[in-house]
Design a protein around this motif. Structure first.
Motif: not given
Length: 357
Positions: A55, A57, A201, A203, A209, A213, A216, A230
């Motif tokens: 995932t 971010g 994602f 945001s 986040i 996440c 990132v 992250t």
């Protein structure tokens, strides 16, 4: 493994021409406009890789290119240069993405699902679950143009998560709506994560986040400022926003103008040269680097302007059409005009049919 990725973008840029009128846009498409159209580079060489089940971010201030990048990955818009490899079906959730205003919510569910490859039978089976998740009541049979932003977000998210995509892209879709729906979305995202789905994602909420996440990417005015863990990236981003908020209004304006000027004056030729030089340092024995970099930049790009050959063909067809129109108006036969073009300025009052001369 290096090739074990779900999404890979390399040296991706995106240029927007700042047209003032539709006629200016048309002239540019045919490359007949002599005036240089101002342009703006939303992305200036983005390279990152997303692993299966990860995932990612995307954070950054407004106008930094987050949505542009997510739209390129989802296939909504093409990149100007660079390589994009997406291994799987994508579904994007954004407030204004993919919903037809004149169709009802129910019709939009069917349309989007059909576009994702589902059959009518599969859609009929999913329809009650999608409607229940969206929870927009009788509005499901009303045109989407009458929906609020929250209702659009509800419907878009409900469709996206129920068609079971390989890659789910969420672009600020959780920024609207009430807490109840927000929790439903978070639970569904967590479910997707548990299933090993890949999620992108976007945001402005660092709390969201940090909660959702694994990694990132911070995009700062078209450039990839930082990508990694992250907590590390969000910590650096908080320091940046804290520094920015302390600036005076005049200093903020000067800083933003400086960054925007960089995006306006970005040179793709200089960037291509920079990439070539970096590749030469890594592999000094490599030959034909210029052609390889050019292929990397433009090999998978769909041109948004007409090529030289297409321009020549278009002009040739246009000339032929105009010629036959003039022949038709003149009243002379094609053979007569070919042998004596001056008759075009002396229209005949008599109709000449083929074989009657």
């Amino acid at each position: 493994m290096e090739d074990n990725y779900k999404v890979k973008v390399q040296n991706v840029t995106k240029e927007y021409d700042l047209f003032k009128t539709q006629s200016e846009k048309l002239r540019s498409f045919f490359s007949v406009s002599k005036n240089r159209v101002p342009h703006f580079w939303s992305l200036m060489g983005i390279s990152l890789t997303i692993q299966p089940g990860e995932t990612l971010g995307l954070i950054g201030v407004n106008g930094s290119g987050k949505s542009t990048l997510s739209n390129i990955i989802s296939g909504i818009i093409p990149q100007t240069t660079g390589y994009v490899d997406v291994r799987g079906d994508t579904s994007i959730v954004a407030i204004h993405a993919g919903l037809r205003n004149n169709l009802t919510g129910r019709e939009n569910i069917r349309l989007k699902s059909l576009m994702q490859g589902l059959t009518n039978e599969e859609i009929d089976e999913l329809m009650p679950d999608i409607i229940a998740f969206a929870d927009i009541g009788d509005f499901v049979d009303q045109p989407v143009k009458s929906y609020s932003s929250g209702m659009r977000s509800r419907l878009g998210f409900a469709i996206a998560v129920h068609i079971n995509p390989d890659i789910l892209i969420i672009d600020e879709a959780l920024s609207v709506g009430d807490d109840t729906f927000y929790q439903k979305c978070v639970d569904k995202i967590s479910e997707f994560k548990a299933e090993g789905k890949t999620i992108i994602f976007v945001s402005h909420s660092l709390k969201q986040i940090e909660m959702l996440c694994d990694k990132v990417a911070w995009i700062n005015y078209g450039e990839l400022k930082m990508v990694g863990d992250t907590q590390e990236v969000t910590s650096q981003y908080r320091e940046f926003t804290k520094w920015f908020k302390k600036l005076s209004k005049k200093e903020k304006h000067a800083f933003e103008k400086e960054r925007k000027d960089i995006q306006k004056n970005f040179s793709i030729q200089n960037y291509q040269k920079q990439v070539t030089e970096e590749m030469a340092k890594e592999a000094p024995q490599e030959k034909n680097l210029h052609s390889k970099v050019h292929k990397l930049f433009y090999g998978s790009v769909i041109s948004e302007k007409m090529s030289v050959w297409n321009q020549l063909l278009t002009w040739a067809v246009l000339i032929v059409v105009v010629f036959f129109c003039l022949v038709n108006v003149s009243g002379h036969s094609v053979d007569r005009v070919i042998h004596d073009p001056t008759v075009l300025v002396h229209p005949s009052h008599q109709l000449h049919l083929p074989g009657n001369e």
